[in-house]
Design a protein around this motif. Structure first.
Motif, PDB file in Angstrom:
ATOM      1  N   ASN A   1       0.818  -1.215   0.000  1.00  0.00           N
ATOM      2  CA  ASN A   1       0.000   0.000   0.000  1.00  0.00           C
ATOM      3  C   ASN A   1       0.847   1.258   0.000  1.00  0.00           C
ATOM      4  N   SER A   2       1.917   1.248   0.773  1.00  0.00           N
ATOM      5  CA  SER A   2       2.763   2.437   0.820  1.00  0.00           C
ATOM      6  C   SER A   2       3.407   2.702  -0.542  1.00  0.00           C
ATOM      7  N   GLN A   3       3.798   1.653  -1.241  1.00  0.00           N
ATOM      8  CA  GLN A   3       4.409   1.843  -2.551  1.00  0.00           C
ATOM      9  C   GLN A   3       3.412   2.392  -3.557  1.00  0.00           C
ATOM     10  N   GLU A   4       2.147   2.002  -3.448  1.00  0.00           N
ATOM     11  CA  GLU A   4       1.127   2.570  -4.335  1.00  0.00           C
ATOM     12  C   GLU A   4       1.028   4.081  -4.139  1.00  0.00           C
ATOM     13  N   THR A   5       1.102   4.519  -2.882  1.00  0.00           N
ATOM     14  CA  THR A   5       1.066   5.952  -2.598  1.00  0.00           C
ATOM     15  C   THR A   5       2.293   6.652  -3.154  1.00  0.00           C
ATOM     16  N   VAL A   6       3.467   6.051  -2.941  1.00  0.00           N
ATOM     17  CA  VAL A   6       4.708   6.651  -3.435  1.00  0.00           C
ATOM     18  C   VAL A   6       4.694   6.739  -4.957  1.00  0.00           C
ATOM     19  N   LYS A   7       4.217   5.684  -5.609  1.00  0.00           N
ATOM     20  CA  LYS A   7       4.123   5.696  -7.071  1.00  0.00           C
ATOM     21  C   LYS A   7       3.270   6.867  -7.559  1.00  0.00           C
ATOM     22  N   ALA A   8       2.121   7.066  -6.910  1.00  0.00           N
ATOM     23  CA  ALA A   8       1.212   8.140  -7.314  1.00  0.00           C
ATOM     24  C   ALA A   8       1.845   9.508  -7.088  1.00  0.00           C
ATOM     25  N   MET A   9       2.550   9.663  -5.968  1.00  0.00           N
ATOM     26  CA  MET A   9       3.181  10.955  -5.681  1.00  0.00           C
ATOM     27  C   MET A   9       4.328  11.245  -6.639  1.00  0.00           C
ATOM     28  N   LEU A  10       5.095  10.223  -6.986  1.00  0.00           N
ATOM     29  CA  LEU A  10       6.174  10.426  -7.954  1.00  0.00           C
ATOM     30  C   LEU A  10       5.611  10.803  -9.320  1.00  0.00           C
ATOM     31  N   LYS A  11       4.524  10.155  -9.694  1.00  0.00           N
ATOM     32  CA  LYS A  11       3.887  10.474 -10.980  1.00  0.00           C
ATOM     33  C   LYS A  11       3.391  11.913 -11.001  1.00  0.00           C
ATOM     34  N   THR A  12       2.783  12.356  -9.896  1.00  0.00           N
ATOM     35  CA  THR A  12       2.311  13.734  -9.793  1.00  0.00           C
ATOM     36  C   THR A  12       3.471  14.716  -9.921  1.00  0.00           C
ATOM     37  N   ALA A  13       4.637  14.330  -9.394  1.00  0.00           N
ATOM     38  CA  ALA A  13       5.826  15.192  -9.463  1.00  0.00           C
ATOM     39  C   ALA A  13       6.488  15.158 -10.836  1.00  0.00           C
ATOM     40  N   GLY A  14       5.994  14.299 -11.740  1.00  0.00           N
ATOM     41  CA  GLY A  14       6.566  14.221 -13.074  1.00  0.00           C
ATOM     42  C   GLY A  14       7.737  13.276 -13.187  1.00  0.00           C
ATOM     43  N   ALA A  15       7.939  12.422 -12.159  1.00  0.00           N
ATOM     44  CA  ALA A  15       9.043  11.462 -12.189  1.00  0.00           C
ATOM     45  C   ALA A  15       8.597  10.161 -12.852  1.00  0.00           C
ATOM     46  N   ARG A  16       9.573   9.343 -13.206  1.00  0.00           N
ATOM     47  CA  ARG A  16       9.289   8.048 -13.851  1.00  0.00           C
ATOM     48  C   ARG A  16       9.898   6.935 -13.003  1.00  0.00           C
ATOM     49  N   LEU A  17       9.039   6.144 -12.374  1.00  0.00           N
ATOM     50  CA  LEU A  17       9.518   5.038 -11.546  1.00  0.00           C
ATOM     51  C   LEU A  17      10.027   3.919 -12.445  1.00  0.00           C
TER      52      LEU A  17
END
Length: 300
Positions: free
Chosen positions: A124-140
């Motif tokens: 669950n925490s990684q899902e949140t981090v993924k969404a926040m990185l995407k919002t910041a314009g980063a590419r996981l």
């Protein structure tokens, strides 16, 4: 010159150990290490009251102020973000960093690898981090979760011993040593070798597949089952504490109620539910379980 930014918060020092080992294959000038601090630090070891006091804000992803940090440059070829989950969510320092304007500017348009140091629940925490990185314009492009591989209930006792006493030792001499296994920490350079080869080429398309090829990233079925249900319950409880805890006294009261609910759920309800799941539901949902594991092991 190509450069990697490795940034993390570590309360116990475990994540610092993991990243130090992971970056051994790199020369010293290729990697810039930045360790995050909070304006209002989280003391270690915790007290029981303080440990549960961060629960609502962790689950509801409410940031606190990150102490200003300095980086030697504004443009990095790769960013490695190390973090820990708190109560099935990113730790408050991690959430705060992901909402920090300086950090968001650093990761915008950049490939990012996340490195997790967790008890055993990180989905669950990684899902949140993924969404926040995407919002910041980063590419996981990669995710490396390192977890405590002990039995779920035994690891609860061990981690509380570590968090409340500050001792990374076997509780009562019978429970397993808390935290990420020493062997996993010492072999983290194997992930580093793969990251280095990919970084040298500048192509990250197959990075996660190559990381998974080591066979060290796995999602236990029981943990998958628990996490899919527990986060919803945590959100309900976090809202209850926030809405009813209108004074410090009321907040403490509701957090105590949540603490005993959590103990009951972990040691009484969870084992019974898992037995039912493994006997009845698991054999009927093997295909769906496999797909979910593949999803969580990926970066999309």
């Amino acid at each position: 010159m190509k450069k990697i930014l490795a940034i993390n918060y570590s309360q116990t020092g475990q994540l610092d150990e993991i990243l130090d080992k992971m970056f051994e294959p790199f020369d010293a000038i290729s990697v810039e290490r930045v360790k995050i601090e909070m304006v209002e630090p989280y003391a270690f070891p915790w007290t029981s009251e303080r440990f549960f006091d961060v629960f609502p804000e962790s689950v509801m992803e409410i940031p606190r102020r990150v102490a200003p940090f300095v980086t030697s440059q504004e443009n990095y070829d790769l960013v490695v973000l190390g973090y820990q989950p708190w109560f099935l969510s990113p730790s408050i320092p991690t959430t705060s960093l992901l909402m920090d304007d300086h950090f968001r500017a650093l990761v915008k348009g950049k490939p990012v690898v996340t490195v997790i140091g967790a008890r055993n629940m990180w989905l669950n925490s990684q899902e949140t981090v993924k969404a926040m990185l995407k919002t910041a314009g980063a590419r996981l492009v990669g995710n490396i979760p390192l977890i405590d591989r002990s039995d779920n209930l035994a690891s609860v006792v061990s981690i509380l011993h570590w968090m409340l006493k500050g001792e990374k030792t076997k509780p009562y001499g019978i429970f397993p040593k808390p935290g990420v296994n020493d062997e996993d920490i010492m072999s983290a350079d194997e992930f580093g070798e793969i990251i280095k080869r990919t970084w040298d080429k500048g192509n990250y398309e197959d990075l996660q597949l190559n990381l998974l090829s080591l066979g060290k990233v796995k999602v236990p079925t029981n943990i998958l089952f628990i996490e899919q249900r527990a986060k919803k319950l945590f959100r309900i409880w976090a809202n209850i504490v926030q809405k009813k805890g209108t004074t410090p006294e009321k907040r403490r009261k509701w957090l105590v109620v949540f603490k005993y609910y959590l103990i009951f759920a972990l040691f009484v309800v969870s084992p019974v539910v898992l037995v039912i799941f493994n006997l009845i539901l698991r054999p009927l949902t093997l295909g769906a379980i496999k797909k979910k594991k593949e999803y969580y092991c990926g970066v999309n």
